[in-house]
Design a protein around this motif. Sequence first.
Motif, PDB file in Angstrom:
ATOM      1  N   LEU A   1       2.217   1.715  -3.495  1.00  0.00           N
ATOM      2  CA  LEU A   1       1.190   2.115  -4.457  1.00  0.00           C
ATOM      3  C   LEU A   1       0.667   3.528  -4.220  1.00  0.00           C
ATOM      4  CD1 LEU A   1      -0.845  -1.182  -4.963  1.00  0.00           C
ATOM      5  CD2 LEU A   1       0.990  -0.226  -6.349  1.00  0.00           C
TER       6      LEU A   1
ATOM      7  N   GLY B   1      -2.554  -5.030 -12.735  1.00  0.00           N
ATOM      8  CA  GLY B   1      -3.925  -5.543 -12.785  1.00  0.00           C
ATOM      9  C   GLY B   1      -4.354  -5.858 -14.198  1.00  0.00           C
TER      10      GLY B   1
ATOM     11  N   LYS C   1       0.822  -1.211   0.000  1.00  0.00           N
ATOM     12  CA  LYS C   1       0.000   0.000   0.000  1.00  0.00           C
ATOM     13  C   LYS C   1       0.855   1.260   0.000  1.00  0.00           C
ATOM     14  CE  LYS C   1      -4.192  -1.903   2.126  1.00  0.00           C
ATOM     15  NZ  LYS C   1      -5.096  -1.872   3.296  1.00  0.00           N
TER      16      LYS C   1
ATOM     17  N   TYR D   1      -4.250  -5.497  -5.611  1.00  0.00           N
ATOM     18  CA  TYR D   1      -5.555  -4.935  -5.277  1.00  0.00           C
ATOM     19  C   TYR D   1      -6.411  -5.840  -4.384  1.00  0.00           C
ATOM     20  CZ  TYR D   1      -4.175  -1.714  -8.956  1.00  0.00           C
ATOM     21  OH  TYR D   1      -3.486  -0.808  -9.716  1.00  0.00           O
ATOM     22  N   ASN D   2      -6.385  -7.164  -4.650  1.00  0.00           N
ATOM     23  CA  ASN D   2      -7.230  -8.040  -3.834  1.00  0.00           C
ATOM     24  C   ASN D   2      -6.421  -8.957  -2.915  1.00  0.00           C
ATOM     25  OD1 ASN D   2      -6.195 -10.011  -5.585  1.00  0.00           O
ATOM     26  ND2 ASN D   2      -8.039 -10.018  -6.860  1.00  0.00           N
TER      27      ASN D   2
ATOM     28  N   GLN E   1      -3.042   5.896 -11.191  1.00  0.00           N
ATOM     29  CA  GLN E   1      -3.826   5.138 -12.171  1.00  0.00           C
ATOM     30  C   GLN E   1      -4.246   6.024 -13.345  1.00  0.00           C
ATOM     31  OE1 GLN E   1      -6.910   2.626 -10.703  1.00  0.00           O
ATOM     32  NE2 GLN E   1      -5.713   1.865  -8.983  1.00  0.00           N
TER      33      GLN E   1
ATOM     34  N   HIS F   1      -1.560 -10.286  -5.230  1.00  0.00           N
ATOM     35  CA  HIS F   1      -2.088  -9.278  -6.150  1.00  0.00           C
ATOM     36  C   HIS F   1      -2.138  -7.907  -5.461  1.00  0.00           C
ATOM     37  CE1 HIS F   1      -4.799  -7.328  -9.019  1.00  0.00           C
ATOM     38  NE2 HIS F   1      -4.512  -8.321  -9.856  1.00  0.00           N
TER      39      HIS F   1
END
Length: 403
Positions: A103, A389, A100, A346-347, A108, A344
């Motif tokens: 990122l 992703g 996190k 995001y998830n 994005q 991953h």
Amino acid sequence: MRGHLLWLMVGLSFLGSLLITLAWFTLDNKNVDPHRRHLQPKGSCKNCWEDKNKVINVCSQTWKKEGKHQKSSKVEAQPPEIKTAPQVSASCKDCRKKIKKLLEFYVQDWKKDERDSRELRSQLSGRCNGSEKAIVTQTNTPLGTKLVYDGEKKRTHEVNQETFSTFPNENPFSNKTWHTCSVVGNSGIMANSSCGKSIDSSQFVIRCNLPPLLDRYEKDVGVKTNLVTANPSILWEKYGALMGRRSMFVEKLCQYDNSLLLLPAFSFSKSTAISIRALYTIEDFGSPIQPVFLNPVYLQSMALFWRPHGLKAPRLSTGFMMVSLALELCENVNLYGFWPFSVHPYNFTDLTNHYYDDKKPNVNIHFMPEEFKLLVKLHSQGVLRMHLGDCKPESFSKQKENH
């Protein structure tokens, strides 16, 4: 009577000797010493590829007849098993905060910074000069040159006539700039990404370490290839150092068409002989792929260039080397499959190390998380675009419009 019989026997013996000599001569011509072969000029193999296939079935008949999108007759490694309902990784409790935090710099809604991109490209060209020095050539590496192995600084290789004859006359990148380039890593994040069309829409596509492209991989990673690297360790582990049967290796290369095959022949002393054997194998079988050798002088200058940016590992990863080369040769650089974590982003579901297997990297040589931090920074600065992703159809349309 006995005299006639004796002369008949002598005549038959002489005739037999002639037939045996003729047979050996024919066989000897079919087994010319491969070390006496020379590099074929570009484009000269288009016809010889078809001719040689009449004798040696390099690629399967299905491949040759139907095109590169068909499956090879050799069985590729199967894609990692896809779970219908992936579970959040239980081992990810400690890495979530790290991911996190990384990122936070990943934008994005990305926008290119033209000034920063041009400035970095200019700096790389001035200090590394990949367009002239990335590949070992007869121009930049004359006969008698002592090449210092970039992975073994105390060892050198003096270029003799045999080695010199394997070098192309000039760098294939000279005076060339591509508008869009994609550098494709092999991270497990590529599985089920649907990025194939987006990747294939680039003008120049770079892939690393002979990754499989067929057998259900096309949708996620595409098939277009202009340059592909090959780590010598792959040749040792999968193809017996090319000391035995070599057709399986050549057939593996069929999926990359007539792309450049980049071999680090002068990174370590043990890599030289096997890289040259790979080149001879490609020539002997008439494969259209074009083997070339990475220049250790270029790799050393690249390492020095990125060291002030925080990359102090003993050696840069192949993926980062290719990113650096692309930043110099391309106006717009897109990255896919660059993700050094086992979950991953995001998830937080589990990922295999590669999209095709789960073999772990050598952490003693490459500090991939450190490289990833720098790539995220370059992404946030608008210098390159990193795709994490899944690829959405609209993103592919936008990229295609920019060509």
